[in-house]
Design an enzyme around this catalytic site. Structure first.
Site, PDB file in Angstrom:
ATOM      1  N   THR A  46      38.898  78.019  81.036  1.00 40.88           N
ATOM      2  CA  THR A  46      40.189  77.004  80.616  1.00 40.88           C
ATOM      3  C   THR A  46      39.830  76.609  79.229  1.00 40.88           C
ATOM      4  O   THR A  46      38.667  76.817  78.413  1.00 40.88           O
ATOM      5  CB  THR A  46      39.494  76.252  81.414  1.00 40.88           C
ATOM      6  OG1 THR A  46      40.420  74.573  80.856  1.00 40.88           O
ATOM      7  CG2 THR A  46      37.776  75.567  81.657  1.00 40.88           C
TER       8      THR A  46
ATOM      9  N   GLU B 174      38.531  73.668  78.391  1.00 43.72           N
ATOM     10  CA  GLU B 174      38.001  72.849  78.178  1.00 43.72           C
ATOM     11  C   GLU B 174      36.320  73.637  78.021  1.00 43.72           C
ATOM     12  O   GLU B 174      35.601  72.660  77.541  1.00 43.72           O
ATOM     13  CB  GLU B 174      38.125  72.618  79.750  1.00 43.72           C
ATOM     14  CG  GLU B 174      38.001  71.182  80.254  1.00 43.72           C
ATOM     15  CD  GLU B 174      38.243  69.793  79.429  1.00 43.72           C
ATOM     16  OE1 GLU B 174      37.120  69.612  80.014  1.00 43.72           O
ATOM     17  OE2 GLU B 174      39.098  69.461  78.927  1.00 43.72           O
TER      18      GLU B 174
ATOM     19  N   TYR C 217      31.856  70.169  84.043  1.00 38.88           N
ATOM     20  CA  TYR C 217      32.596  71.370  84.307  1.00 38.88           C
ATOM     21  C   TYR C 217      33.279  72.724  82.935  1.00 38.88           C
ATOM     22  O   TYR C 217      32.999  73.880  83.835  1.00 38.88           O
ATOM     23  CB  TYR C 217      34.072  70.394  84.669  1.00 38.88           C
ATOM     24  CG  TYR C 217      35.384  71.751  85.005  1.00 38.88           C
ATOM     25  CD1 TYR C 217      35.455  72.549  86.121  1.00 38.88           C
ATOM     26  CD2 TYR C 217      36.272  71.290  83.575  1.00 38.88           C
ATOM     27  CE1 TYR C 217      37.246  73.220  86.142  1.00 38.88           C
ATOM     28  CE2 TYR C 217      37.307  72.534  83.872  1.00 38.88           C
ATOM     29  CZ  TYR C 217      37.667  73.545  85.145  1.00 38.88           C
ATOM     30  OH  TYR C 217      39.386  73.776  85.137  1.00 38.88           O
TER      31      TYR C 217
ATOM     32  N   LYS D  12      32.409  76.883  83.776  1.00 36.42           N
ATOM     33  CA  LYS D  12      33.665  77.320  83.885  1.00 36.42           C
ATOM     34  C   LYS D  12      33.315  78.738  82.587  1.00 36.42           C
ATOM     35  O   LYS D  12      33.646  79.524  82.807  1.00 36.42           O
ATOM     36  CB  LYS D  12      34.915  77.137  82.966  1.00 36.42           C
ATOM     37  CG  LYS D  12      35.835  76.709  84.158  1.00 36.42           C
ATOM     38  CD  LYS D  12      36.233  77.144  85.448  1.00 36.42           C
ATOM     39  CE  LYS D  12      37.232  76.801  86.368  1.00 36.42           C
ATOM     40  NZ  LYS D  12      37.895  78.093  86.811  1.00 36.42           N
TER      41      LYS D  12
HETATM   42  P1  NAP Z   1      43.113  72.927  91.619  1.00 37.84           P
HETATM   43  O1  NAP Z   1      44.876  72.403  92.013  1.00 37.84           O
HETATM   44  O2  NAP Z   1      42.111  71.713  91.975  1.00 37.84           O
HETATM   45  O3  NAP Z   1      43.104  73.570  93.206  1.00 37.84           O
HETATM   46  C1  NAP Z   1      41.928  74.221  93.221  1.00 37.84           C
HETATM   47  C2  NAP Z   1      42.070  74.883  94.517  1.00 37.84           C
HETATM   48  O4  NAP Z   1      40.299  75.167  94.317  1.00 37.84           O
HETATM   49  C3  NAP Z   1      41.978  74.657  95.743  1.00 37.84           C
HETATM   50  O5  NAP Z   1      42.397  75.282  96.787  1.00 37.84           O
HETATM   51  C4  NAP Z   1      40.773  74.203  96.404  1.00 37.84           C
HETATM   52  O6  NAP Z   1      40.477  74.083  97.614  1.00 37.84           O
HETATM   53  C5  NAP Z   1      39.701  75.395  95.737  1.00 37.84           C
HETATM   54  N1  NAP Z   1      38.763  75.271  96.550  1.00 37.84           N
HETATM   55  C6  NAP Z   1      37.589  74.235  95.070  1.00 37.84           C
HETATM   56  N2  NAP Z   1      36.368  74.187  95.508  1.00 37.84           N
HETATM   57  C7  NAP Z   1      36.391  75.806  96.981  1.00 37.84           C
HETATM   58  C8  NAP Z   1      35.382  76.602  97.189  1.00 37.84           C
HETATM   59  N3  NAP Z   1      33.875  76.262  97.006  1.00 37.84           N
HETATM   60  N4  NAP Z   1      35.501  77.660  97.548  1.00 37.84           N
HETATM   61  C9  NAP Z   1      36.901  78.222  97.445  1.00 37.84           C
HETATM   62  N5  NAP Z   1      37.320  77.239  96.926  1.00 37.84           N
HETATM   63  C10 NAP Z   1      37.640  75.794  96.538  1.00 37.84           C
HETATM   64  O7  NAP Z   1      43.336  73.776  90.562  1.00 37.84           O
HETATM   65  P2  NAP Z   1      44.561  73.957  89.634  1.00 37.84           P
HETATM   66  O8  NAP Z   1      45.305  73.358  88.438  1.00 37.84           O
HETATM   67  O9  NAP Z   1      45.319  74.741  90.082  1.00 37.84           O
HETATM   68  O10 NAP Z   1      43.977  75.521  89.168  1.00 37.84           O
HETATM   69  C11 NAP Z   1      43.474  76.865  88.846  1.00 37.84           C
HETATM   70  C12 NAP Z   1      42.340  77.003  88.505  1.00 37.84           C
HETATM   71  O11 NAP Z   1      42.571  77.696  87.400  1.00 37.84           O
HETATM   72  C13 NAP Z   1      40.706  76.530  88.466  1.00 37.84           C
HETATM   73  O12 NAP Z   1      39.988  77.308  88.877  1.00 37.84           O
HETATM   74  C14 NAP Z   1      41.274  75.242  87.389  1.00 37.84           C
HETATM   75  O13 NAP Z   1      40.004  75.021  87.257  1.00 37.84           O
HETATM   76  C15 NAP Z   1      41.539  76.809  86.173  1.00 37.84           C
HETATM   77  N6  NAP Z   1      42.566  75.885  85.569  1.00 37.84           N
HETATM   78  C16 NAP Z   1      43.555  74.859  85.866  1.00 37.84           C
HETATM   79  C17 NAP Z   1      44.478  74.404  84.410  1.00 37.84           C
HETATM   80  C18 NAP Z   1      45.420  73.064  84.321  1.00 37.84           C
HETATM   81  O14 NAP Z   1      45.626  72.359  84.134  1.00 37.84           O
HETATM   82  N7  NAP Z   1      45.257  72.805  86.089  1.00 37.84           N
HETATM   83  C19 NAP Z   1      43.873  74.463  83.323  1.00 37.84           C
HETATM   84  C20 NAP Z   1      42.704  75.551  83.548  1.00 37.84           C
HETATM   85  C21 NAP Z   1      42.119  76.416  84.101  1.00 37.84           C
HETATM   86  P3  NAP Z   1      40.925  72.390  98.592  1.00 37.84           P
HETATM   87  O15 NAP Z   1      42.477  72.138  97.721  1.00 37.84           O
HETATM   88  O16 NAP Z   1      40.603  73.073  99.933  1.00 37.84           O
HETATM   89  O17 NAP Z   1      40.251  71.819  98.122  1.00 37.84           O
HETATM   90  O1  F7E Z   2      42.383  64.536  81.563  1.00 41.63           O
HETATM   91  C1  F7E Z   2      42.878  61.532  79.814  1.00 41.63           C
HETATM   92  C2  F7E Z   2      41.017  62.354  80.334  1.00 41.63           C
HETATM   93  O2  F7E Z   2      41.651  64.907  84.244  1.00 41.63           O
HETATM   94  C3  F7E Z   2      43.395  64.946  80.676  1.00 41.63           C
HETATM   95  C4  F7E Z   2      41.387  70.291  84.870  1.00 41.63           C
HETATM   96  O3  F7E Z   2      43.579  71.362  84.923  1.00 41.63           O
HETATM   97  O4  F7E Z   2      42.405  70.578  82.311  1.00 41.63           O
HETATM   98  C5  F7E Z   2      41.903  69.572  83.350  1.00 41.63           C
HETATM   99  O5  F7E Z   2      41.315  68.953  82.266  1.00 41.63           O
HETATM  100  C6  F7E Z   2      43.127  63.451  79.551  1.00 41.63           C
HETATM  101  C7  F7E Z   2      41.540  63.169  79.103  1.00 41.63           C
HETATM  102  O6  F7E Z   2      42.571  67.109  82.753  1.00 41.63           O
HETATM  103  C8  F7E Z   2      42.410  59.135  82.227  1.00 41.63           C
HETATM  104  O7  F7E Z   2      40.318  61.514  79.932  1.00 41.63           O
HETATM  105  C9  F7E Z   2      42.578  58.737  80.121  1.00 41.63           C
HETATM  106  O8  F7E Z   2      41.328  62.762  77.998  1.00 41.63           O
HETATM  107  O9  F7E Z   2      44.252  64.626  83.297  1.00 41.63           O
HETATM  108  P1  F7E Z   2      42.852  65.402  82.883  1.00 41.63           P
HETATM  109  P2  F7E Z   2      41.245  67.520  81.805  1.00 41.63           P
HETATM  110  O10 F7E Z   2      40.290  66.886  82.139  1.00 41.63           O
HETATM  111  O11 F7E Z   2      41.987  67.533  80.917  1.00 41.63           O
HETATM  112  C10 F7E Z   2      41.806  71.757  82.067  1.00 41.63           C
HETATM  113  C11 F7E Z   2      42.504  72.628  80.835  1.00 41.63           C
HETATM  114  C12 F7E Z   2      40.932  72.346  83.170  1.00 41.63           C
HETATM  115  O12 F7E Z   2      40.420  73.184  82.894  1.00 41.63           O
HETATM  116  C13 F7E Z   2      41.003  71.263  84.582  1.00 41.63           C
HETATM  117  O13 F7E Z   2      40.529  72.140  85.469  1.00 41.63           O
HETATM  118  O14 F7E Z   2      43.457  62.044  79.843  1.00 41.63           O
HETATM  119  N1  F7E Z   2      42.335  60.474  80.805  1.00 41.63           N
HETATM  120  N2  F7E Z   2      42.532  58.204  81.210  1.00 41.63           N
HETATM  121  C14 F7E Z   2      42.301  60.236  82.028  1.00 41.63           C
HETATM  122  N3  F7E Z   2      42.370  61.611  82.939  1.00 41.63           N
HETATM  123  C15 F7E Z   2      42.815  61.381  84.079  1.00 41.63           C
HETATM  124  N4  F7E Z   2      42.358  61.815  85.110  1.00 41.63           N
HETATM  125  N5  F7E Z   2      42.556  59.603  84.457  1.00 41.63           N
HETATM  126  C16 F7E Z   2      42.715  58.163  83.700  1.00 41.63           C
HETATM  127  O15 F7E Z   2      43.153  57.546  84.264  1.00 41.63           O
END
Ligand code: NAP
Ligand code: F7E
Length: 323
Positions: free
Chosen positions: A126, A128, A150, A154
C-alpha cells in the site's frame, strides 16, 4: 485444465472485483473467509458471483488454517488481499493489525514454501507505506516512512514478501497500490462515506456529513482497474514490485465538492468538521508514479476521479432509494 486461484479477503472490495475478473478468465476461484457472526458476502452477490466461489474457512492470524487452505486449493496463483484495512482502526487494534497484516503474510508465504512452491503470490502492499512522503511523486525506489500501525504492519508484509522471493526463489510480487475506490468500497472509507451521505442528503434522509481532515490529498483510482494490475503482475516471467496509481492527487475537500455537485448540492452547506475523525498521525499527501506498471505490465488507469465519484453517487442513490 482451468487454473486455480486462492484469494484471501475475497469478501472485500478488491476480493470481489478480482474474483469476478478471474472467473471471467476461466479460473476456478477459492476464497478464504474468516468466520463472522453476520453476512459479509454482499459484494459477491452484487457482482452475481456468490455461488461460483469455493469457500474455505480460515483466518490469516491462524497459520494452520492458512496451510489447510493452500493444501486444499492447490492454487496456481495466490492473492493475499485479506487485511484489517482501515487505517483509523489500526490505532485502536494495533496488535491485531500487526498479526493479520504483517505476520499473516508470513503464514501464507510459509505455507507456499512448504506445500506449493510453484504457486505465484501477490501481496497487497500500500501507498500508506510512504506515509510522510520522501519524494514529491512516489515510485518503487522512494524510501518508506509509515505513519500508522497499519502502514507499519504492511511494510513488514512488503519486506517479508521480498525476502521470501530472494531467499527461496518464490514467484512473489508486491503491488504498492494507491487508494482505489468503487461502489463496493466499505462505508468507513472517506469516498464512500461521502457518496453515501450525498445520496442520503439528496433523498432527505440525512442533513449533515461529519468529516475530519479534508485538506488531506489522495491519489484515487477505480478498484476495477487496479485488480487487473494484480493479475498482470502474476502473468510476468519474473516476480517484481510495482506502484499502481493514477498520477493525480486531489484533496478530500475537492472530492466532496465533486460528489455534492453531481446532485446539485453545495458541500459547504452540509460538511461539518469533527475532531473525532482526525488521526493521531496523518498522511497529508500521496501521489504515485505508475510509470513502471505502464511500461512493464502495459497497465493504465481508465477511470477519472470525476467519473468514479459519479458512479459511486449513482450506486448509493439507488441503494438508499431502495431502503
Ligand atoms: P476490504 O474491503 O477491507 O477487505 C478486506 C478483506 O480482508 C475482507 O474480505 C475481510 O473479511 C478480510 N479479512 C479481514 N481480517 C481478516 C483475517 N484476520 N483473516 C482473513 N481475512 C481477513 O479491503 P480492500 O479495499 O478490498 O483491500 C484489499 C487489500 O488491499 C487489503 O489488504 C488492503 O489493506 C490493501 N490495500 C487496499 C487499498 C485500497 O485503496 N482499497 C490500497 C492499497 C492496499 P471480512 O469482510 O469478513 O472482515
Ligand atoms: O482516508 C481523510 C483521512 O480512510 C483518506 C485504505 O484502503 O487507502 C485507504 O487508506 C483520507 C485520510 O483512506 C475522514 O484522514 C477526512 O487522510 O478513505 P480513507 P486511507 O486512510 O488513505 C490506503 C492506500 C490503504 O491501503 C488502506 O487500506 O481522508 N479523512 N475525513 C477521512 N477519512 C475517513 N475514513 N473518514 C473521515 O471522516
Amino acid at each position: 485444465m482451468s487454473k486455480r486461484a486462492l484469494v484471501t479477503g475475497v469478501t472485500g472490495q478488491d476480493g470481489a472485483y478480482l474474483a469476478k475478473l478471474l472467473l471471467d478468465k476461466g479460473y476456478e476461484v477459492y476464497g478464504l473467509v474468516a468466520r463472522r457472526s453476520s453476512d459479509t458476502r454482499w459484494r459477491l452477490r452484487e457482482l452475481g458471483i456468490e455461488s461460483r466461489i469455493n469457500y474455505l474457512e480460515g483466518d490469516l492470524a491462524d497459520a494452520c488454517s492458512i496451510q489447510r487452505a493452500v493444501i486444499k486449493a492447490k492454487p496456481h496463483e495466490i492473492y493475499n488481499l485479506g487485511a484489517q484495512s482501515f487505517v483509523g482502526s489500526s490505532w485502536d487494534q494495533p496488535v491485531t493489525t500487526g498479526i493479520v497484516d504483517g505476520l499473516g503474510v508470513t503464514h501464507l508465504l510459509e505455507a507456499i514454501r512448504q506445500f506449493s512452491p510453484e504457486a505465484r503470490f501477490y501481496q497487497a502492499s500500500t501507498s500508506e507505506m510512504f506515509g510522510l512522503i520522501q519524494a514529491e511523486k512516489q515510485d518503487e525506489s522512494t524510501p518508506f516512512y509509515p505513519r500508522s500501525p497499519y502502514g507499519v504492519a504492511k511494510l513488514y508484509g512488503h519486506w517479508i514478501t521480498i525476502n521470501y522471493r530472494e531467499s527461496f526463489n518464490l514467484h512473489a510480487s508486491s503491488g504498492i497500490l494507491f487508494n482505489h475506490e468503487s461502489p463496493l468500497r466499505g462505508i468507513e472509507f472517506v469516498t464512500r462515506k461521502v457518496t453515501d451521505a450525498v445520496a442520503r442528503i439528496k433523498l432527505g434522509k440525512q442533513r449533515e456529513l461529519r468529516l475530519g481532515n479534508i485538506d488531506a490529498k489522495r491519489d484515487w483510482g477505480f478498484a476495477g482497474d487496479y485488480v487487473e494490475a494484480m493479475w498482470l503482475m502474476l502473468q510476468q516471467d519474473k516476480a517484481d514490485d510495482y506502484v499502481v496509481a493514477t498520477g493525480v492527487t486531489t484533496t478530500v475537500r475537492d472530492m466532496c465538492q465533486l460528489a455534492f455537485a453531481h446532485v446539485g448540492l453545495d458541500y459547504q452547506e452540509h460538511v461539518v468538521i469533527d475532531p473525532q475523525f482526525f488521526r493521531p498521525a496523518e498522511v497529508e499527501v500521496l501521489l504515485g508514479n505508475p510509470g513502471k506498471a505502464e511500461r512493464q505490465l502495459g497497465w493504465r488507469p481508465t477511470t477519472s476521479l470525476e467519473s468514479l465519484i459519479q458512479m459511486m453517487v449513482e450506486a448509493d442513490l439507488r441503494r438508499v432509494g431502495r431502503e
